[in-house]
Motif scaffolding. Sequence first.
Motif, PDB file in Angstrom:
ATOM      1  N   THR A 378       0.543  -0.988   0.106  1.00 61.44           N
ATOM      2  CA  THR A 378       0.395  -0.134   0.098  1.00 61.44           C
ATOM      3  C   THR A 378       0.638   1.178   0.451  1.00 61.44           C
ATOM      4  OG1 THR A 378      -1.942   1.308   1.329  1.00 61.44           O
ATOM      5  CG2 THR A 378      -0.075  -0.302   2.822  1.00 61.44           C
ATOM      6  N   PHE A 379      -0.054   2.118  -1.209  1.00 65.81           N
ATOM      7  CA  PHE A 379       1.095   3.522  -0.908  1.00 65.81           C
ATOM      8  C   PHE A 379       0.595   4.175   0.650  1.00 65.81           C
ATOM      9  CE2 PHE A 379       1.809   3.407  -5.113  1.00 65.81           C
ATOM     10  CZ  PHE A 379       3.055   4.044  -5.250  1.00 65.81           C
ATOM     11  N   LEU A 380       0.911   4.911   1.652  1.00 59.78           N
ATOM     12  CA  LEU A 380       0.248   5.844   2.564  1.00 59.78           C
ATOM     13  C   LEU A 380       1.499   6.590   3.147  1.00 59.78           C
ATOM     14  CD1 LEU A 380       0.886   3.460   6.079  1.00 59.78           C
ATOM     15  CD2 LEU A 380       2.050   3.418   3.804  1.00 59.78           C
ATOM     16  N   ASP A 381       0.622   7.528   3.333  1.00 60.87           N
ATOM     17  CA  ASP A 381       1.668   9.203   4.159  1.00 60.87           C
ATOM     18  C   ASP A 381       2.015   8.437   5.832  1.00 60.87           C
ATOM     19  OD1 ASP A 381       3.392  10.972   4.721  1.00 60.87           O
ATOM     20  OD2 ASP A 381       1.884  12.622   4.163  1.00 60.87           O
ATOM     21  N   GLY A 386       3.029  14.677   4.170  1.00 61.21           N
ATOM     22  CA  GLY A 386       3.165  15.133   2.500  1.00 61.21           C
ATOM     23  C   GLY A 386       3.586  14.544   1.181  1.00 61.21           C
ATOM     24  N   LEU A 387       3.851  13.561   1.321  1.00 66.59           N
ATOM     25  CA  LEU A 387       4.487  12.330   0.305  1.00 66.59           C
ATOM     26  C   LEU A 387       4.151  10.749   0.557  1.00 66.59           C
ATOM     27  CD1 LEU A 387       8.107  13.911   0.273  1.00 66.59           C
ATOM     28  CD2 LEU A 387       6.773  14.485  -1.269  1.00 66.59           C
ATOM     29  N   LEU A 388       4.379  10.204   0.129  1.00 67.95           N
ATOM     30  CA  LEU A 388       3.294   9.331   0.218  1.00 67.95           C
ATOM     31  C   LEU A 388       4.547   8.007  -0.097  1.00 67.95           C
ATOM     32  CD1 LEU A 388       0.925   8.698  -2.812  1.00 67.95           C
ATOM     33  CD2 LEU A 388       0.177   8.941  -0.715  1.00 67.95           C
ATOM     34  N   ASP A 389       4.663   7.382   1.537  1.00 65.89           N
ATOM     35  CA  ASP A 389       5.421   6.482   1.443  1.00 65.89           C
ATOM     36  C   ASP A 389       4.718   4.721   1.163  1.00 65.89           C
ATOM     37  OD1 ASP A 389       6.732   8.280   3.279  1.00 65.89           O
ATOM     38  OD2 ASP A 389       5.377   8.178   4.675  1.00 65.89           O
ATOM     39  N   LEU A 390       5.481   3.258   1.122  1.00 60.90           N
ATOM     40  CA  LEU A 390       4.969   2.630   0.704  1.00 60.90           C
ATOM     41  C   LEU A 390       5.590   1.893   1.837  1.00 60.90           C
ATOM     42  CD1 LEU A 390       4.353   0.953  -1.957  1.00 60.90           C
ATOM     43  CD2 LEU A 390       6.659   1.235  -2.212  1.00 60.90           C
ATOM     44  N   PRO A 409      10.122 -18.155   5.620  1.00 61.04           N
ATOM     45  CA  PRO A 409       9.668 -16.978   5.780  1.00 61.04           C
ATOM     46  C   PRO A 409      10.477 -15.171   5.769  1.00 61.04           C
ATOM     47  CG  PRO A 409      10.618 -17.516   7.846  1.00 61.04           C
ATOM     48  CD  PRO A 409      10.931 -18.250   6.786  1.00 61.04           C
ATOM     49  N   GLN A 410       9.786 -14.347   5.347  1.00 63.71           N
ATOM     50  CA  GLN A 410      10.648 -12.659   5.050  1.00 63.71           C
ATOM     51  C   GLN A 410      10.292 -11.599   5.588  1.00 63.71           C
ATOM     52  OE1 GLN A 410      10.622 -13.008   0.582  1.00 63.71           O
ATOM     53  NE2 GLN A 410      12.482 -14.054   0.430  1.00 63.71           N
ATOM     54  N   LYS A 411      11.524 -10.424   5.981  1.00 64.66           N
ATOM     55  CA  LYS A 411      11.394  -9.473   6.811  1.00 64.66           C
ATOM     56  C   LYS A 411      10.219  -8.524   5.517  1.00 64.66           C
ATOM     57  CE  LYS A 411      15.014  -8.712   9.846  1.00 64.66           C
ATOM     58  NZ  LYS A 411      16.116  -7.772  10.703  1.00 64.66           N
ATOM     59  N   PRO A 412       9.761  -7.696   6.390  1.00 61.75           N
ATOM     60  CA  PRO A 412       9.031  -6.894   5.345  1.00 61.75           C
ATOM     61  C   PRO A 412       9.763  -5.362   4.859  1.00 61.75           C
ATOM     62  CG  PRO A 412       7.351  -7.211   7.479  1.00 61.75           C
ATOM     63  CD  PRO A 412       8.565  -7.600   7.795  1.00 61.75           C
ATOM     64  N   PHE A 413       8.607  -4.794   4.200  1.00 63.04           N
ATOM     65  CA  PHE A 413       9.463  -3.482   3.895  1.00 63.04           C
ATOM     66  C   PHE A 413       8.663  -2.457   4.089  1.00 63.04           C
ATOM     67  CE2 PHE A 413      12.151  -5.670  -0.113  1.00 63.04           C
ATOM     68  CZ  PHE A 413      12.864  -6.049   0.648  1.00 63.04           C
ATOM     69  N   LEU A 414       9.371  -1.653   4.953  1.00 63.24           N
ATOM     70  CA  LEU A 414       8.813   0.127   5.413  1.00 63.24           C
ATOM     71  C   LEU A 414       9.412   1.168   4.700  1.00 63.24           C
ATOM     72  CD1 LEU A 414       6.670   1.339   6.292  1.00 63.24           C
ATOM     73  CD2 LEU A 414       7.557   1.832   8.824  1.00 63.24           C
ATOM     74  N   PHE A 415       8.762   1.533   3.255  1.00 60.64           N
ATOM     75  CA  PHE A 415      10.089   2.421   2.958  1.00 60.64           C
ATOM     76  C   PHE A 415       9.500   4.105   3.105  1.00 60.64           C
ATOM     77  CE2 PHE A 415      10.296  -0.872  -0.210  1.00 60.64           C
ATOM     78  CZ  PHE A 415      11.674  -0.379   0.014  1.00 60.64           C
ATOM     79  N   HIS A 416      10.647   4.752   3.707  1.00 57.76           N
ATOM     80  CA  HIS A 416       9.544   6.767   3.497  1.00 57.76           C
ATOM     81  C   HIS A 416      10.660   7.045   1.823  1.00 57.76           C
ATOM     82  CE1 HIS A 416      11.314  10.232   4.657  1.00 57.76           C
ATOM     83  NE2 HIS A 416       9.636  10.297   5.744  1.00 57.76           N
ATOM     84  N   TYR A 417       9.883   7.685   2.280  1.00 57.15           N
ATOM     85  CA  TYR A 417       9.696   8.812   1.113  1.00 57.15           C
ATOM     86  C   TYR A 417       9.977   9.965   0.847  1.00 57.15           C
ATOM     87  CZ  TYR A 417       9.198  10.121  -4.683  1.00 57.15           C
ATOM     88  OH  TYR A 417       9.370  10.830  -5.237  1.00 57.15           O
ATOM     89  N   ASP A 418      11.236  10.320   0.365  1.00 56.57           N
ATOM     90  CA  ASP A 418      11.913  11.841   0.954  1.00 56.57           C
ATOM     91  C   ASP A 418      12.175  12.956  -0.751  1.00 56.57           C
ATOM     92  OD1 ASP A 418      13.551  11.028  -1.051  1.00 56.57           O
ATOM     93  OD2 ASP A 418      15.149  11.345   0.229  1.00 56.57           O
ATOM     94  N   ASN A 424      14.112   1.876   3.197  1.00 58.43           N
ATOM     95  CA  ASN A 424      13.588   1.166   4.168  1.00 58.43           C
ATOM     96  C   ASN A 424      13.751   1.487   5.846  1.00 58.43           C
ATOM     97  OD1 ASN A 424      11.969  -1.253   4.979  1.00 58.43           O
ATOM     98  ND2 ASN A 424      14.033  -2.924   4.744  1.00 58.43           N
ATOM     99  N   VAL A 425      12.652   1.629   6.375  1.00 57.12           N
ATOM    100  CA  VAL A 425      12.997   1.919   7.537  1.00 57.12           C
ATOM    101  C   VAL A 425      12.302   1.024   9.002  1.00 57.12           C
ATOM    102  CG1 VAL A 425      13.710   4.664   7.334  1.00 57.12           C
ATOM    103  CG2 VAL A 425      10.883   3.551   7.155  1.00 57.12           C
TER     104      VAL A 425
END
Length: 562
Positions: A378-381, A386-390, A409-418, A424-425
């Motif tokens: 999902t895209f989400l801020d 004001g920027l879409l993270d993922l 199993p594998q780790k998820p991704f939490l991507f911050h967009y600048d 990946n944070v």
Amino acid sequence: MIRREFLRWLATAPLAGVAARFEALTSTTGSPMPATSAGIRFRDVTAQAGLHFVHSGGPRNSLLPEDMGSGLAWGDYDNDGFPDLYVVNQPSRFGSGNKDGLGNHLFHNNGNGTFTDVTEHARLELHHFGMGAYWGDYDNDGLLDLFVTGVGGCYLYHNEGNGRFRDVTKQSGVFDPLWSTGAVWVDFDNDGWLDLYVLHYVDYPVDVSRLHFAQESQYGVVIPAALNPRSFRPQPNRLLRNNRDGTFTDVTHRAGVADPEGRSLTVTAADFNLDGWPELYVGNDLSMNRFFLNTKNSRFADRSTQTLTSENKGTMGLAVGDFDRDGDLDFFVSHWLSLGNSLYQNLFLESHQLGFADAAEFTNLAYISLPMVGWGCTFLDYDNDGLLDLVVVNGNTLEDTRNHKLLVPQKPFLFHYDGTQYENVLSSVASDIDRPLNARGLAAADFDNDGDIDLAISCNRGPLILLRADGAEGRNWIKVSLQGRKSNRQGIGSLVRVSAGGGTWVQSVGSQGSYLSQHATPLHFGLGSVTSVDRIEVVWPGGRRQTVDHPRIRQHLHLRED
């Protein structure tokens, strides 16, 4: 110029423009704060929320339907203002006919951070080999109905308005016995009533004793034929037109969207060329993805090749959003092992022609995903800057070489967009899930209505996970919900533009995608340092426009058509 160089040029040219626009935006709205500087976190609150659910039961038997997992869906079925959660299950070993295990579950949101299991009262404890779930008000009565997919058939439940649901699968005309996976509610003909597009995967025999195929080696691991989608014939998809009387008619052939060669898993419906009519993008496994252009005459035209989106990478998840903030809708695609995820940047407003360029490599989303098998997304801020993270959840479908009863199993991704690249944070922002998971479904919603987006994750043969976002609610944001009158009641397919501080944000209602899952319908806009909104414009399906000037921020705004 070779094709790769051409695609690289297509991708970098728009991104250069995006960087310039972002620099101009930050001069008026302020620079986004780093994701980790303000104490923003996702916390696992599953137990304290009272969500007790474990997917599947019994030992794994190395059969394809078992490893595909199931999804989940957010929807406010009782209209109390808090999204409820429906979770799909696979209660027993595939092909056993045993229905003694737990079926699907409906959890009512109590509005205080906790949930109550109301499955039995709602009459929704469906015992089947479940896949996905999708809320939609198909009869425009103001109550969300529920469509559920699975191996061996699909189900439609009508919301009776008293906390209970009625099975209308047969009488509505939606039933078919095929293996259904993803689906989307969409008013493809703009008549004000939601239609239904249903995906089918492969022809997989219920009698597993009939499975006699050669094994195949992939990445040094022997894959049993019973786990290989390539061993089975694909099944065509179906488009069901709403007859406005509680029934549906199959118009797939006339509309031209059967995609008979596609092993389909995920789909989105969105107005990619901004003409008021929704397109369909179908994500397939071991077969070409399809981009169907809406030609406005109850038909679609296959524009997969022309739009440069006819990839064959094994697609599981989709997310739609205007990540580059240029005013049109882009989309993200999660893929199978070693293929790398894709970020399709819409070039429509740049070139005045409908086409896309894969910007994943230049935004740091491609190489990092090569070792992963991506599913829900999902895209989400998440930090309201004001920027879409993922967010992307992962889980390998290859068996553990030391124990063939287990998947890797594998780790998820939490991507911050600048504004330029994704980082990946996960470890700093969501440490509670900084561990390998057999994740499949992902669904986003502000379940506690505090102004930031929370996440629910379904894990194959594992526990449900609820992540509450904390910290971003103190920043500026606005949420928008729609109620159609001429349009469908939920406003599915509408474009909403928020103008503030010299910039514009755009989102589409009901278009996000994910894998076998559905996000909550209200649109959430992070505003960063913006302290006031100039205007909100709604473009309803078909092109009708409606505006609201100077709404106050940090509120959930409910807009009724006209």
